[in-house]
Design an enzyme around this catalytic site. Structure first.
Site, short mmCIF file in Angstrom:
data_model
loop_
_atom_site.label_atom_id
_atom_site.label_comp_id
_atom_site.label_asym_id
_atom_site.label_seq_id
_atom_site.Cartn_x
_atom_site.Cartn_y
_atom_site.Cartn_z
N THR A 113 2.44 10.90 2.15
CA THR A 113 1.11 10.32 2.00
C THR A 113 0.11 10.90 3.02
OG1 THR A 113 2.21 8.32 1.19
CG2 THR A 113 -0.07 8.06 1.82
N SER A 171 2.90 -1.01 -3.22
CA SER A 171 2.66 0.02 -2.20
C SER A 171 2.67 -0.63 -0.82
CB SER A 171 1.30 0.65 -2.47
OG SER A 171 0.91 1.49 -1.42
N SER A 172 2.76 0.23 0.21
CA SER A 172 2.56 -0.23 1.59
C SER A 172 1.28 0.35 2.17
CB SER A 172 3.72 0.24 2.47
OG SER A 172 4.90 -0.36 2.04
N ASP A 207 8.52 3.55 -6.28
CA ASP A 207 8.11 2.43 -5.42
C ASP A 207 8.38 1.08 -6.09
OD1 ASP A 207 7.36 3.94 -3.27
OD2 ASP A 207 5.21 3.67 -3.49
N GLY A 249 5.13 5.67 4.44
CA GLY A 249 5.97 4.76 3.66
C GLY A 249 5.77 3.32 4.13
N GLU A 298 5.64 8.21 -7.96
CA GLU A 298 5.27 6.87 -7.49
C GLU A 298 6.09 5.74 -8.11
OE1 GLU A 298 3.38 6.03 -4.40
OE2 GLU A 298 2.41 7.67 -5.43
#
Ligand code: GLY
Length: 595
Positions: free
Chosen positions: A417, A481-482, A457, A503, A454
């Site tokens: 990310t 998501s985080s 996740d 993450g 994705e």
């Protein structure tokens, strides 16, 4: 005391094999202050020097902080010419997709938090990927209903969700942009055609992931020409990416979601050979960015605003800070084991709630208000009243008008990310975290960019002891998501723009940096650079090779399992006060720059 030292470096890459080696390389990639090559201009030299000296960059009118100097330069040019933060973001994202392709790009998704300088309002845009309409809760299970191994799920078409980033770029520009849309791609197109120098970080990541990148001929030929991983300083050209950017520039983002591009993406996913996926042209045609109210929580004199579901970021950061509201962290100080006991166990409590309750709120009811309610957090904070590490942590029971009986989710989220923070001359603040999920995503390439993974996740298991898991796969749903793009405001004005990759450790990185800035009085660069200590599920991760190692023994004595390891955040932040001060994470290649 259990003190486990994680050995890092090439030895670990060798020992782990190429998959985990990507993560290891992510941790050990050498830093560089210049992506080099077809070099960024001298205008960035002072910013580089300040970063190396551990000092914040100062400016008056506008500022940008992002993960690669080429991207910073593209954004700076837009801002210098009178563009808005939204305009600059488009230029930055287009360049990041080229020079930092492992982290984010057109094939991925993003969340954006926007403070509007004119109205004082704050809102968010959700450009998260969606699960295909043909996906089922068993997407990541074998014929016996057992969850697949993580990387068996990641590599190939199965993990690819409908990309959201191109639509998010267009939506942000349509709402808040002033610059000509097409011109925002010029710099990225030139770099793609003329070439850019592969950065040390990108080179290390390619070497660490060579086996997976080599599974698909076109991906291999791009990153490992003639089978040899690109080295730092090699000039890399990507004419196909330039073509895709031209399509976006001339025909807008809808051209990405329809016609030939949609056809190419879905064919790549459906025909990835092994582990193919079910993404179809209709999934792209119906994709929409969603505006969602910002999720805000009080902390000290500030309002901490960020991205609510489908991200767990704002709720978890808000909970951690809310659980610590009654603690005098300033008096304890950054070297205090007691401070870190409280921060670590507050984080564990937040992660227990996150695992049970956080998911896409368009599909499952999520008690956001209850999880951030003052009385709920005060009650949970009583659990922190002891002297030692909590022996056990479980989710709480926030107030809600639905009976919730979810199982607990154990989805893995590995660090990758990128984060962009921008403040413009109009008083707008933009915080955007952008991703293709794992380093190099699904490893599938189309149009010169990588497609995300994705969907991993989501929880691979759909049930836990007979109870459905909130974050299970469902058609059209967005995976939890985080990512925690955040804007702190005081009296309705932005004072800190911040976010990070990493993450599920993103939450800890962002919370720590806010505490260091708000409670320990550090400037934005010092707060970012402060060594990390992160606790999500019980074990305390302590940043290896830093002064935080001194806390390992005391924390172990309090009952924590302690791991010394690299913690490669990528924090980019801007402090807004009398002037602007920016910071970029010394653990990565980014810069802050302003004028
Ligand atoms: N895939 C990283 C995140 O969404 O948190």
């Amino acid at each position: 005391m259990r003190l486990k030292i994680l050995v890092t470096g090439m030895l670990l890459i060798w020992a782990l094999g190429p998959g985990q080696a990507q993560q290891a390389a992510d941790a050990v990639a050498p830093e560089t202050s210049g992506a080099g090559g077809i070099e960024t201009s001298q205008r960035l030299a002072p910013a580089r020097a300040l970063k190396e000296a551990g000092q914040p960059v100062a400016a008056q009118d506008w500022m940008i902080a992002a993960a690669n100097p080429h991207a910073v330069e593209a954004g700076a040019r837009v801002l210098a010419q009178g563009g808005t933060a939204a305009d600059a973001m488009v230029a930055v994202q287009a360049v990041l997709g080229l020079v930092e392709p492992q982290s984010s790009g057109l094939g991925g998704g993003a969340f954006l938090v926007w403070h509007d300088g004119a109205t004082g309002g704050i809102t968010t845009l959700d450009g998260r990927e969606t699960a295909p309409l043909a996906a089922t809760p068993r997407l990541f299970q074998d014929a016996e209903g057992q969850p697949l191994k993580f990387f068996d799920a990641v590599v190939g078409g199965r993990s690819v969700g409908t990309p959201g980033t191109p639509a998010l770029m267009a939506e942000a520009h349509a709402r808040w942009g002033r610059a000509d849309w097409a011109g925002l791609f010029d710099e990225a197109i030139t770099l793609a055609e003329d070439g850019f120098a592969v950065s040390p970080r990108l080179a290390a990541l390619i070497a660490g992931d060579a086996a997976r990148l080599s599974r698909f001929a076109d991906t291999r030929d791009y990153f490992l020409p003639d089978g040899v991983p690109l080295a730092a300083g090699d000039i890399l050209r990507n004419p196909e990416y330039a073509g895709t950017l031209r399509l976006l520039a001339t025909r807008g983002a809808r051209a990405f979601y329809t016609g030939e591009m949609a056809q190419d993406i879905t064919e790549r996913v459906q025909r990835s050979g092994r582990n193919s996926g079910v993404l179809a042209p209709l999934d792209l045609a119906i994709y929409r960015v969603k505006e969602r109210a910002a999720t805000c929580a009080p902390y000290r004199a500030y309002e901490v605003c960020g991205m609510g579901p489908p991200s767990s970021g704002a709720v978890a950061v808000g909970q951690i800070l809310g659980l610590l509201e009654g603690v005098d962290l300033a008096a304890l100080g950054a070297d205090s084991p007691e401070a870190w006991r409280l921060i670590g166990d507050a984080s564990r409590l937040a992660f227990a709630d996150r695992g049970r309750y956080l998911a896409d709120s368009d599909f499952v009811p999520v008690p956001v208000k209850g999880l951030l309610a003052g009385d709920y957090l005060a009650e949970r904070a009583r659990l922190l009243g002891g002297d030692d590490a909590l022996p056990e942590v479980s989710p709480g029971s926030p107030e809600f008008d639905h009976a919730l009986n979810w199982g607990d989710d154990s989805a893995i989220e590995l660090p990758s990310t990128s984060h962009i923070s921008i403040y413009d001359r109009f008083g707008n603040a933009l915080s955007m975290t952008t991703t293709i999920e794992n380093g190099f995503g699904s490893r599938l390439m189309v149009g010169g960019f990588l497609l995300n993974n994705e969907l991993t996740d989501f929880s691979f298991a759909s049930h836990d002891n007979g109870r459905p898991i909130a974050n299970r796969v469902e058609p059209g749903k967005r995976p939890r998501s985080s990512m925690a793009p955040t804007i702190l405001r005081r009296d309705g004005k932005p004072v800190l723009i911040i976010g990070s990759p990493g993450g599920s450790r993103i939450i800890g990185y962002v919370a720590k940096t806010i505490i260091a800035w708000a409670d320990w009085g550090m400037d934005v660069q010092a707060a970012i650079s402060l060594p990390h200590l992160v606790n999500r599920f019980g074990a305390y991760d302590i940043e290896a090779g830093t002064s935080a190692e001194a806390l390992a023994e005391p924390l172990a004595a309090l009952g924590y399992e302690v791991n010394l390891r690299d913690l490669t955040s990528g924090l980019h932040a801007i402090e807004v006060g009398e002037g602007l001060r920016g910071g970029a994470d010394p653990r990565r290649e980014g810069l802050a720059y302003g004028e």
